[in-house]
Scaffold this motif. Structure first.
Motif, PDB file in Angstrom:
ATOM      1  N   PHE A 147       0.697  -1.292  -0.059  1.00  0.00           N
ATOM      2  CA  PHE A 147       0.023   0.018   0.088  1.00  0.00           C
ATOM      3  C   PHE A 147       0.939   1.058  -0.067  1.00  0.00           C
ATOM      4  CE2 PHE A 147      -2.742   3.140   2.198  1.00  0.00           C
ATOM      5  CZ  PHE A 147      -3.576   3.161   1.469  1.00  0.00           C
ATOM      6  N   VAL A 148       1.903   1.259   0.924  1.00  0.00           N
ATOM      7  CA  VAL A 148       2.786   2.581   0.894  1.00  0.00           C
ATOM      8  C   VAL A 148       3.611   2.648  -0.441  1.00  0.00           C
ATOM      9  CG1 VAL A 148       4.742   3.374   2.044  1.00  0.00           C
ATOM     10  CG2 VAL A 148       2.958   2.313   3.359  1.00  0.00           C
ATOM     11  N   ALA A 149       3.879   1.440  -0.972  1.00  0.00           N
ATOM     12  CA  ALA A 149       4.569   1.498  -2.625  1.00  0.00           C
ATOM     13  C   ALA A 149       3.681   1.975  -3.430  1.00  0.00           C
ATOM     14  CB  ALA A 149       5.087   0.101  -2.668  1.00  0.00           C
ATOM     15  N   VAL A 150       2.520   1.474  -3.383  1.00  0.00           N
ATOM     16  CA  VAL A 150       1.531   2.162  -4.372  1.00  0.00           C
ATOM     17  C   VAL A 150       1.156   3.792  -4.114  1.00  0.00           C
ATOM     18  CG1 VAL A 150      -0.815   2.033  -5.071  1.00  0.00           C
ATOM     19  CG2 VAL A 150       0.275   0.025  -4.937  1.00  0.00           C
ATOM     20  N   LEU A 151       1.165   4.112  -3.020  1.00  0.00           N
ATOM     21  CA  LEU A 151       0.843   5.514  -2.589  1.00  0.00           C
ATOM     22  C   LEU A 151       2.193   6.563  -2.955  1.00  0.00           C
ATOM     23  CD1 LEU A 151      -0.736   5.615   0.947  1.00  0.00           C
ATOM     24  CD2 LEU A 151      -1.592   6.216  -1.357  1.00  0.00           C
ATOM     25  N   GLU A 152       3.251   5.829  -2.862  1.00  0.00           N
ATOM     26  CA  GLU A 152       4.483   6.518  -3.373  1.00  0.00           C
ATOM     27  C   GLU A 152       4.670   6.711  -4.883  1.00  0.00           C
ATOM     28  OE1 GLU A 152       9.127   5.782  -3.125  1.00  0.00           O
ATOM     29  OE2 GLU A 152       8.200   4.965  -1.562  1.00  0.00           O
TER      30      GLU A 152
END
Length: 168
Positions: A147-152
């Motif tokens: 999720f954090v990678a997609v947000l980034e």
């Protein structure tokens, strides 16, 4: 009195000198690794032609392992420099946090759930339920990292679009 005075080097000159010595040592280690690799390959060919005893095969394998270790050590140095680069620091921090969570949270979840289920008289099924709880913790950490990678990635795309709009 009879001592010769040495010229003091500036910090910039010292850094340049250190860089040069590092480059030289890197070149030397690469050359040594290449030489050793060639020697090992030659030994292998000769051994295949002549037929090897078990002891010779074992020694050849050990020599190959040592050579692989040296190559890995040099590659790790390059990898470490890449990770410690300022532009890669946030990525490394996120990865380190996810790794620590991936190791600690499932273990903590297992033992906390185990104590909870044993207190509430789940009997022999308590370890099974605790294992499912720790599996859920693994899934939560994995999902959070993705999720954090997609947000980034979305943030980077938005920044690129804003930069294009400013240019126009």
């Amino acid at each position: 009195m009879g001592k010769s005075k040495k010229k003091k080097e500036t910090p910039v000159e010292q850094k340049e000198e250190k860089k040069e010595t590092k480059k030289e040592t890197k070149k030397e280690t690469k050359k040594e690794a290449k030489k050793e690799k060639v020697v090992v390959e030659q030994k292998k060919k000769v051994a295949e032609e002549q037929g090897m005893s078990e002891l010779q095969k074992m020694l050849l394998k050990q020599n190959m392992k040592l050579l692989n270790f040296k190559e890995r050590f040099v590659a790790f140095g390059r990898f470490r420099r890449l990770l410690l680069a300022p532009e890669n620091r946030p990525v490394f921090n996120k990865f380190a946090i996810a790794t620590i969570c991936m190791v600690t949270l499932p273990v903590l979840t297992f033992y906390l759930a185990l104590s909870y289920f044993e207190e509430n008289n789940y009997g022999q099924q308590a370890p099974v339920y605790a294992a499912f709880a720790s599996l859920a913790a693994v899934q939560v950490v994995s999902f959070g990292y993705v999720f954090v990678a997609v947000l980034e990635e979305n943030d980077l795309n938005a920044q690129k679009e804003q930069a294009k709009k400013k240019d126009e």
